[in-house]
Write a protein that holds these residues in place. Structure first.
Motif, PDB file in Angstrom:
ATOM      1  N   CYS A 145       0.816  -1.214   0.000  1.00  0.00           N
ATOM      2  CA  CYS A 145       0.000   0.000   0.000  1.00  0.00           C
ATOM      3  C   CYS A 145       0.852   1.268   0.000  1.00  0.00           C
ATOM      4  CB  CYS A 145      -0.949  -0.001   1.205  1.00  0.00           C
ATOM      5  SG  CYS A 145      -0.126  -0.013   2.823  1.00  0.00           S
ATOM      6  N   ILE A 146       1.993   1.209   0.699  1.00  0.00           N
ATOM      7  CA  ILE A 146       2.856   2.384   0.833  1.00  0.00           C
ATOM      8  C   ILE A 146       3.412   2.789  -0.526  1.00  0.00           C
ATOM      9  CG2 ILE A 146       4.914   3.315   1.974  1.00  0.00           C
ATOM     10  CD1 ILE A 146       4.515   0.893   4.006  1.00  0.00           C
ATOM     11  N   HIS A 147       3.996   1.799  -1.198  1.00  0.00           N
ATOM     12  CA  HIS A 147       4.665   2.093  -2.461  1.00  0.00           C
ATOM     13  C   HIS A 147       3.698   2.311  -3.613  1.00  0.00           C
ATOM     14  CE1 HIS A 147       8.124  -0.210  -0.383  1.00  0.00           C
ATOM     15  NE2 HIS A 147       8.232   1.087  -0.163  1.00  0.00           N
ATOM     16  N   ALA A 148       2.464   1.828  -3.473  1.00  0.00           N
ATOM     17  CA  ALA A 148       1.464   2.114  -4.503  1.00  0.00           C
ATOM     18  C   ALA A 148       1.236   3.614  -4.633  1.00  0.00           C
ATOM     19  CB  ALA A 148       0.149   1.413  -4.175  1.00  0.00           C
ATOM     20  N   HIS A 203      12.058   3.616  -0.494  1.00  0.00           N
ATOM     21  CA  HIS A 203      12.014   2.370   0.259  1.00  0.00           C
ATOM     22  C   HIS A 203      11.647   2.712   1.693  1.00  0.00           C
ATOM     23  CE1 HIS A 203      13.493  -0.064  -3.022  1.00  0.00           C
ATOM     24  NE2 HIS A 203      14.438   0.836  -3.243  1.00  0.00           N
ATOM     25  N   SER A 204      10.498   2.247   2.123  1.00  0.00           N
ATOM     26  CA  SER A 204       9.984   2.619   3.446  1.00  0.00           C
ATOM     27  C   SER A 204      10.610   1.819   4.572  1.00  0.00           C
ATOM     28  CB  SER A 204       8.457   2.435   3.476  1.00  0.00           C
ATOM     29  OG  SER A 204       8.105   1.109   3.108  1.00  0.00           O
ATOM     30  N   GLY A 205      11.416   0.815   4.251  1.00  0.00           N
ATOM     31  CA  GLY A 205      12.082   0.048   5.293  1.00  0.00           C
ATOM     32  C   GLY A 205      11.089  -0.649   6.204  1.00  0.00           C
ATOM     33  N   GLN A 206      11.289  -0.479   7.507  1.00  0.00           N
ATOM     34  CA  GLN A 206      10.387  -1.074   8.485  1.00  0.00           C
ATOM     35  C   GLN A 206       9.202  -0.162   8.810  1.00  0.00           C
ATOM     36  OE1 GLN A 206      10.791  -4.258   9.687  1.00  0.00           O
ATOM     37  NE2 GLN A 206      12.403  -4.321   8.135  1.00  0.00           N
ATOM     38  N   GLY A 207       9.125   0.969   8.132  1.00  0.00           N
ATOM     39  CA  GLY A 207       8.054   1.927   8.406  1.00  0.00           C
ATOM     40  C   GLY A 207       6.689   1.376   8.028  1.00  0.00           C
ATOM     41  N   GLY A 258       2.224   2.301   8.802  1.00  0.00           N
ATOM     42  CA  GLY A 258       1.257   3.227   9.379  1.00  0.00           C
ATOM     43  C   GLY A 258       1.716   4.663   9.314  1.00  0.00           C
ATOM     44  N   ASP A 259       1.745   5.348  10.466  1.00  0.00           N
ATOM     45  CA  ASP A 259       2.077   6.770  10.517  1.00  0.00           C
ATOM     46  C   ASP A 259       3.444   7.059   9.918  1.00  0.00           C
ATOM     47  OD1 ASP A 259      -0.316   7.015  11.827  1.00  0.00           O
ATOM     48  OD2 ASP A 259       0.543   7.358  13.811  1.00  0.00           O
ATOM     49  N   ALA A 260       4.453   6.265  10.306  1.00  0.00           N
ATOM     50  CA  ALA A 260       5.815   6.519   9.840  1.00  0.00           C
ATOM     51  C   ALA A 260       5.899   6.400   8.324  1.00  0.00           C
ATOM     52  CB  ALA A 260       6.786   5.550  10.512  1.00  0.00           C
ATOM     53  N   ALA A 261       5.258   5.384   7.761  1.00  0.00           N
ATOM     54  CA  ALA A 261       5.314   5.182   6.317  1.00  0.00           C
ATOM     55  C   ALA A 261       4.591   6.288   5.567  1.00  0.00           C
ATOM     56  CB  ALA A 261       4.724   3.821   5.964  1.00  0.00           C
ATOM     57  N   SER A 262       3.416   6.669   6.036  1.00  0.00           N
ATOM     58  CA  SER A 262       2.662   7.724   5.350  1.00  0.00           C
ATOM     59  C   SER A 262       3.385   9.061   5.438  1.00  0.00           C
ATOM     60  CB  SER A 262       1.250   7.833   5.952  1.00  0.00           C
ATOM     61  OG  SER A 262       0.502   6.673   5.676  1.00  0.00           O
ATOM     62  N   ARG A 263       4.080   9.289   6.541  1.00  0.00           N
ATOM     63  CA  ARG A 263       4.880  10.511   6.652  1.00  0.00           C
ATOM     64  C   ARG A 263       5.996  10.496   5.609  1.00  0.00           C
ATOM     65  NH1 ARG A 263       5.794  10.089  11.526  1.00  0.00           N
ATOM     66  NH2 ARG A 263       4.044  11.352  12.253  1.00  0.00           N
ATOM     67  N   GLN A 264       6.618   9.356   5.399  1.00  0.00           N
ATOM     68  CA  GLN A 264       7.652   9.236   4.373  1.00  0.00           C
ATOM     69  C   GLN A 264       7.077   9.514   2.986  1.00  0.00           C
ATOM     70  OE1 GLN A 264       9.549   5.397   4.668  1.00  0.00           O
ATOM     71  NE2 GLN A 264       9.900   5.618   6.864  1.00  0.00           N
ATOM     72  N   GLN A 321      14.920  11.468   5.334  1.00  0.00           N
ATOM     73  CA  GLN A 321      14.078  11.086   4.201  1.00  0.00           C
ATOM     74  C   GLN A 321      14.911  10.849   2.955  1.00  0.00           C
ATOM     75  OE1 GLN A 321      11.186  10.177   3.512  1.00  0.00           O
ATOM     76  NE2 GLN A 321      10.977  10.504   1.334  1.00  0.00           N
ATOM     77  N   ARG A 322      15.896  11.712   2.702  1.00  0.00           N
ATOM     78  CA  ARG A 322      16.712  11.566   1.508  1.00  0.00           C
ATOM     79  C   ARG A 322      17.449  10.232   1.501  1.00  0.00           C
ATOM     80  NH1 ARG A 322      18.071  17.048   2.413  1.00  0.00           N
ATOM     81  NH2 ARG A 322      20.141  16.456   3.158  1.00  0.00           N
ATOM     82  N   SER A 323      17.825   9.752   2.687  1.00  0.00           N
ATOM     83  CA  SER A 323      18.544   8.492   2.774  1.00  0.00           C
ATOM     84  C   SER A 323      17.694   7.302   2.400  1.00  0.00           C
ATOM     85  CB  SER A 323      19.114   8.304   4.182  1.00  0.00           C
ATOM     86  OG  SER A 323      18.061   8.051   5.112  1.00  0.00           O
ATOM     87  N   LEU A 324      16.357   7.472   2.381  1.00  0.00           N
ATOM     88  CA  LEU A 324      15.453   6.369   2.074  1.00  0.00           C
ATOM     89  C   LEU A 324      15.195   6.242   0.586  1.00  0.00           C
ATOM     90  CD1 LEU A 324      12.892   6.971   4.922  1.00  0.00           C
ATOM     91  CD2 LEU A 324      14.519   5.085   4.786  1.00  0.00           C
ATOM     92  N   ILE A 325      15.701   7.184  -0.203  1.00  0.00           N
ATOM     93  CA  ILE A 325      15.452   7.164  -1.638  1.00  0.00           C
ATOM     94  C   ILE A 325      16.648   6.529  -2.336  1.00  0.00           C
ATOM     95  CG2 ILE A 325      15.030   8.563  -3.689  1.00  0.00           C
ATOM     96  CD1 ILE A 325      13.752  10.627  -1.876  1.00  0.00           C
ATOM     97  N   ALA A 326      16.405   5.430  -2.996  1.00  0.00           N
ATOM     98  CA  ALA A 326      17.482   4.715  -3.678  1.00  0.00           C
ATOM     99  C   ALA A 326      17.722   5.315  -5.052  1.00  0.00           C
ATOM    100  CB  ALA A 326      17.134   3.235  -3.807  1.00  0.00           C
ATOM    101  N   SER A 327      18.971   5.453  -5.419  1.00  0.00           N
ATOM    102  CA  SER A 327      19.285   5.977  -6.748  1.00  0.00           C
ATOM    103  C   SER A 327      18.946   4.939  -7.798  1.00  0.00           C
ATOM    104  CB  SER A 327      20.767   6.341  -6.827  1.00  0.00           C
ATOM    105  OG  SER A 327      21.566   5.194  -6.589  1.00  0.00           O
TER     106      SER A 327
END
Length: 237
Positions: free
Chosen positions: A160-163, A175-179, A181-187, A230-236
């Motif tokens: 759902c997050i990546h959709a 890449h939301s990692g272990q995020g 609910g709230d943490a993932a939607s904030r990302q 947040q920038r660290s979660l974005i894969a090139s």
């Protein structure tokens, strides 16, 4: 002299009429504006099977300066397994279902999950268009659901997050990692923040038109796209 005064009055009247016509023309000009609201559902236990991330996109079409009473078009990306039961460690992707906003809120209520929201934010037309295309793609059956989707994105399956996040893959995948609910939607809100117009401003009338004012939910603060975490979660790419 008399002719000069008559001509001056006539010229003034013409100028006034032209100004009125121009104002009336602007008032009748059809305008479009676009909005995004991002949601999370999360149970107090933080059970990942009772978490969800989804987003609703709105186009308002009307005349004049105010969009509040304009006709609206609503599109929601709320990607779930078809069974509506999330199995985190399922080995293979499964058929998915894209819920509308009302069904998403009902799902959260059925899991005793509280709902939080970011926005509504005004957004650029291109992001809205991408959301409409993604909604159609999910509804077409081309995409399957997978809670842990790292090996299957962005083509075969998604959670759902990546959709929602995959509306923007211009600079790589989020890449939301272990995020969850709230943490993932904030990302996701951070990831899509570059498409917002004045991200510090929320448009409460959109929430009202969506029927959200009567819903018990948390209103979250605007996010910062430049957050180094947040920038660290974005894969090139």
């Amino acid at each position: 002299m008399r002719f000069t005064r008559i001509f001056a009055r006539f010229s003034t009247s013409i100028a006034i009429l032209l100004a009125m016509a121009s104002t009336q023309s602007r008032a009748q000009e059809v305008t479009e504006s676009y909005y995004m609201t991002i949601f999370s559902a999360q149970a107090n236990s933080r059970d990942p099977r009772r978490t969800h991330s989804f987003a609703t996109f709105v186009k308002a079409t009307g005349t004049g300066d105010s969009a509040k009473d304009s006709p609206i078009e609503i599109h929601t990306i709320s990607w779930m397994p078809q069974s509506l039961d999330i199995v985190i460690l399922r080995r293979q992707p499964e058929p998915g279902a894209n819920l509308d906003l009302e069904s998403s809120l009902r799902w959260a209520e059925s899991r005793n999950s509280r709902v939080s929201m970011w926005g509504p934010y005004q957004i650029k037309k291109e992001l809205y268009d991408r959301a409409v295309e993604q909604e159609a793609r999910l509804n077409s059956g081309q995409v399957l659901y997978k809670a842990i989707d790292r090996r299957f994105r962005p083509g075969m399956a998604s959670n759902c997050i990546h959709a929602v996040a995959d509306l923007d893959v211009d600079n790589g995948l989020l890449h939301s990692g272990q995020g969850r609910g709230d943490a993932a939607s904030r990302q996701v809100a951070q990831h899509l923040n570059r498409w917002t117009i004045n991200p510090e401003q929320t448009h409460t009338w959109v929430a009202s038109r969506l029927g959200l004012n009567d819903q018990p939910m948390n209103r979250e603060e605007p996010v910062n796209r430049e957050d180094p975490e947040q920038r660290s979660l974005i894969a090139s790419k």
